[in-house]
Scaffold this motif. Sequence first.
Motif, PDB file in Angstrom:
ATOM      1  N   GLY A 104      -3.156 -18.281   1.055  1.00  0.00           N
ATOM      2  CA  GLY A 104      -2.981 -16.849   1.117  1.00  0.00           C
ATOM      3  C   GLY A 104      -1.598 -16.418   0.684  1.00  0.00           C
ATOM      4  O   GLY A 104      -1.430 -15.414  -0.021  1.00  0.00           O
ATOM      5  N   PHE A 105      -0.591 -17.186   1.056  1.00  0.00           N
ATOM      6  CA  PHE A 105       0.790 -16.881   0.678  1.00  0.00           C
ATOM      7  C   PHE A 105       0.977 -17.005  -0.828  1.00  0.00           C
ATOM      8  O   PHE A 105       1.581 -16.150  -1.479  1.00  0.00           O
ATOM      9  N   ALA A 106       0.461 -18.102  -1.394  1.00  0.00           N
ATOM     10  CA  ALA A 106       0.610 -18.340  -2.831  1.00  0.00           C
ATOM     11  C   ALA A 106      -0.132 -17.291  -3.662  1.00  0.00           C
ATOM     12  O   ALA A 106       0.224 -17.037  -4.812  1.00  0.00           O
ATOM     13  N   ALA A 107      -1.154 -16.672  -3.083  1.00  0.00           N
ATOM     14  CA  ALA A 107      -1.887 -15.630  -3.803  1.00  0.00           C
ATOM     15  C   ALA A 107      -1.074 -14.341  -3.898  1.00  0.00           C
ATOM     16  O   ALA A 107      -1.289 -13.521  -4.793  1.00  0.00           O
ATOM     17  N   ASP A 108      -0.134 -14.146  -2.962  1.00  0.00           N
ATOM     18  CA  ASP A 108       0.659 -12.916  -2.932  1.00  0.00           C
ATOM     19  C   ASP A 108       1.941 -13.009  -3.740  1.00  0.00           C
ATOM     20  O   ASP A 108       2.522 -11.996  -4.108  1.00  0.00           O
ATOM     21  N   ILE A 109       2.411 -14.232  -4.008  1.00  0.00           N
ATOM     22  CA  ILE A 109       3.656 -14.399  -4.758  1.00  0.00           C
ATOM     23  C   ILE A 109       3.516 -15.611  -5.663  1.00  0.00           C
ATOM     24  O   ILE A 109       2.937 -16.634  -5.267  1.00  0.00           O
ATOM     25  N   ASP A 110       4.012 -15.505  -6.872  1.00  0.00           N
ATOM     26  CA  ASP A 110       3.876 -16.573  -7.853  1.00  0.00           C
ATOM     27  C   ASP A 110       4.910 -17.660  -7.558  1.00  0.00           C
ATOM     28  O   ASP A 110       6.105 -17.479  -7.783  1.00  0.00           O
ATOM     29  N   LEU A 111       4.459 -18.795  -7.033  1.00  0.00           N
ATOM     30  CA  LEU A 111       5.336 -19.889  -6.640  1.00  0.00           C
ATOM     31  C   LEU A 111       5.191 -21.080  -7.572  1.00  0.00           C
ATOM     32  O   LEU A 111       4.101 -21.348  -8.080  1.00  0.00           O
ATOM     33  N   ASP A 112       6.281 -21.798  -7.767  1.00  0.00           N
ATOM     34  CA  ASP A 112       6.210 -23.052  -8.513  1.00  0.00           C
ATOM     35  C   ASP A 112       5.579 -24.143  -7.651  1.00  0.00           C
ATOM     36  O   ASP A 112       4.773 -24.943  -8.123  1.00  0.00           O
ATOM     37  N   ARG A 113       5.973 -24.172  -6.373  1.00  0.00           N
ATOM     38  CA  ARG A 113       5.414 -25.115  -5.415  1.00  0.00           C
ATOM     39  C   ARG A 113       5.222 -24.393  -4.087  1.00  0.00           C
ATOM     40  O   ARG A 113       6.049 -23.571  -3.703  1.00  0.00           O
ATOM     41  N   SER A 114       4.140 -24.717  -3.394  1.00  0.00           N
ATOM     42  CA  SER A 114       3.875 -24.075  -2.113  1.00  0.00           C
ATOM     43  C   SER A 114       3.528 -25.127  -1.068  1.00  0.00           C
ATOM     44  O   SER A 114       3.152 -26.254  -1.397  1.00  0.00           O
TER      45      SER A 114
END
Length: 227
Positions: free
Chosen positions: A106-116
């Motif tokens: 859910g977090f990675a869907a809200d912000i574009d991350l290189d690694r989560s």
Amino acid sequence: MSDAHLTERPVDDAPEPVELTDEPIRLGAGAPEEGPERGVVRSRRRRVAWLLAAAVGLAGVGALGTAGWRIAQQKDADIASPDRVAGLTRDDSERARSTADYLRSGFAADIDLDRSFGTVYRDPADERRSVLIFGGTTLLWQPERDLDSLFGLMTDETGAVTGLREMSPGRFGGVLKCGTTSGEGGDFAVCGWADHGSVVMAMFPDRSVDEAGTLLRNMREDMQTRR
């Protein structure tokens, strides 16, 4: 009629000729010419204006230099999930992993991350005080703005995050904020940190905001590194 009387008129009675020069004609009587004192004053004003402009320019360059140095220092961040952090133990049970993966996704869907990542840490002293922590690494140009946006998204999911306030982020810098929200088990603290290379949020059931902020800062010490 004779024109003798015209030729005999004295020349001295005629008006003197007007001399035309290249100098501009000053209009208005009584306008004094610029003296040396006024010239000195104008020269001083120009000098002060140039000094002020130079100071403003140097301040702007200094601010850009400071910001650039901070970005370069913070952008290459790594986040690990060690077995133990700040006195807590990683929970590797299936239920904990499922919860952590749900939060990470859910977090990675809200912000574009290189690694989560997403992890649950148990408090050996009290099972009810487990910490759910999730986030990741990426280049953030405005960490505080992005962190505030994530608190806003959490508000949409869990209810309003109230009493949000800034706390000491520790030696890694950036910004760390904490507030309170409500869940099925009652009120609990929510905290997050962000810098130019990472953004992380955590939920702290059965803990006060002050306790949660201190704990997250200590967890960050064990979890974050920079290349």
